[in-house]
Design a protein around this motif. Sequence first.
Motif, mmCIF file in Angstrom:
data_model
loop_
_atom_site.group_PDB
_atom_site.id
_atom_site.type_symbol
_atom_site.label_atom_id
_atom_site.label_comp_id
_atom_site.label_asym_id
_atom_site.label_seq_id
_atom_site.Cartn_x
_atom_site.Cartn_y
_atom_site.Cartn_z
ATOM 1 N N ILE A 1 17.111 1.662 6.086
ATOM 2 C CA ILE A 1 15.732 2.303 6.328
ATOM 3 C C ILE A 1 15.440 2.591 4.564
ATOM 4 N N ILE A 2 16.654 2.911 4.337
ATOM 5 C CA ILE A 2 16.710 3.159 2.693
ATOM 6 C C ILE A 2 16.060 1.451 1.924
ATOM 7 N N ASP A 3 16.351 0.282 2.484
ATOM 8 C CA ASP A 3 16.144 -0.348 2.162
ATOM 9 C C ASP A 3 14.136 -0.995 1.744
ATOM 10 N N GLU A 4 14.234 -0.590 3.028
ATOM 11 C CA GLU A 4 12.543 -0.873 3.605
ATOM 12 C C GLU A 4 11.298 0.351 2.538
ATOM 13 N N VAL A 5 12.329 1.758 2.021
ATOM 14 C CA VAL A 5 11.412 2.793 1.588
ATOM 15 C C VAL A 5 11.748 2.153 0.139
ATOM 16 N N LEU A 6 12.772 1.630 -0.495
ATOM 17 C CA LEU A 6 12.555 1.190 -1.850
ATOM 18 C C LEU A 6 12.026 0.393 -1.841
ATOM 19 N N LYS A 7 11.711 -0.840 -0.942
ATOM 20 C CA LYS A 7 10.223 -1.284 -1.182
ATOM 21 C C LYS A 7 9.067 -0.904 -1.636
ATOM 22 N N LEU A 8 8.601 -0.056 -1.258
ATOM 23 C CA LEU A 8 7.427 0.825 -0.956
ATOM 24 C C LEU A 8 6.638 0.501 -2.130
ATOM 25 N N PRO A 9 5.581 0.699 -2.885
ATOM 26 C CA PRO A 9 5.166 0.958 -4.086
ATOM 27 C C PRO A 9 5.312 2.193 -4.497
ATOM 28 N N ASP A 10 5.281 2.483 -5.475
ATOM 29 C CA ASP A 10 6.002 3.804 -6.661
ATOM 30 C C ASP A 10 5.434 4.912 -6.140
ATOM 31 N N LYS A 11 4.136 4.692 -5.897
ATOM 32 C CA LYS A 11 3.856 5.931 -5.548
ATOM 33 C C LYS A 11 4.069 6.814 -4.584
ATOM 34 N N TYR A 12 4.203 5.865 -3.279
ATOM 35 C CA TYR A 12 4.850 6.281 -2.040
ATOM 36 C C TYR A 12 6.655 6.261 -2.055
ATOM 37 N N ARG A 13 7.180 5.732 -2.459
ATOM 38 C CA ARG A 13 8.618 5.995 -2.889
ATOM 39 C C ARG A 13 9.050 7.298 -2.505
ATOM 40 N N ILE A 14 8.412 7.867 -3.860
ATOM 41 C CA ILE A 14 8.450 9.294 -3.897
ATOM 42 C C ILE A 14 7.821 10.804 -3.077
ATOM 43 N N VAL A 15 6.898 10.115 -2.221
ATOM 44 C CA VAL A 15 6.478 10.985 -2.026
ATOM 45 C C VAL A 15 7.240 10.964 0.094
ATOM 46 N N ILE A 16 7.660 9.915 0.564
ATOM 47 C CA ILE A 16 8.768 9.550 1.790
ATOM 48 C C ILE A 16 9.572 10.287 1.348
#
Length: 155
Positions: free
Chosen positions: A97-112
């Motif tokens: 899951i961390i790998d997939e979170v890291l693939k998110l655009p910048d503004k979504y990573r910190i929120v998640i």
Amino acid sequence: MKNRDIEKVVKKYADLVYRIAFTMLKNQSDAEDIFQDVFMKLCTENVSFISEEHQKAWIIRVTKNKCLDFLKRSCNKTSTELDENIEYKTKEDKTGIIDEVLKLPDKYRIVIYLFYFEGYKISEMSSILEINESTLKSQLVKARELLKESLKEEF
């Protein structure tokens, strides 16, 4: 702050600062630079905190802002990304899951990251990130949708 106090704060929040920086920057050496910048700011500025929660919020906000500043500066530079074999997964993350979170655009990573990994409420995140609650909710919904789609493809 006294040296003893700073040392305690660094020990307490070192992992948090590094994880946020790595989540936002996706690069070990850049995350380490931000880590150092955050705690240098704590040492050099005369900051007083009302509570531990206030201190933690300040550290998260400074980390986020330092990362955003870094991203603004680095977008004007040409660079070649190195293939680093970095172990950033936690013992709990055997699903990728961390790998997939890291693939998110910048503004979504910190929120998640703050919502799911650190357990912050929307109102707390709004204050820490200095974002309107409704904007934050929208970002969280969009991030969940993107994460859901990428996890469907993965599995």
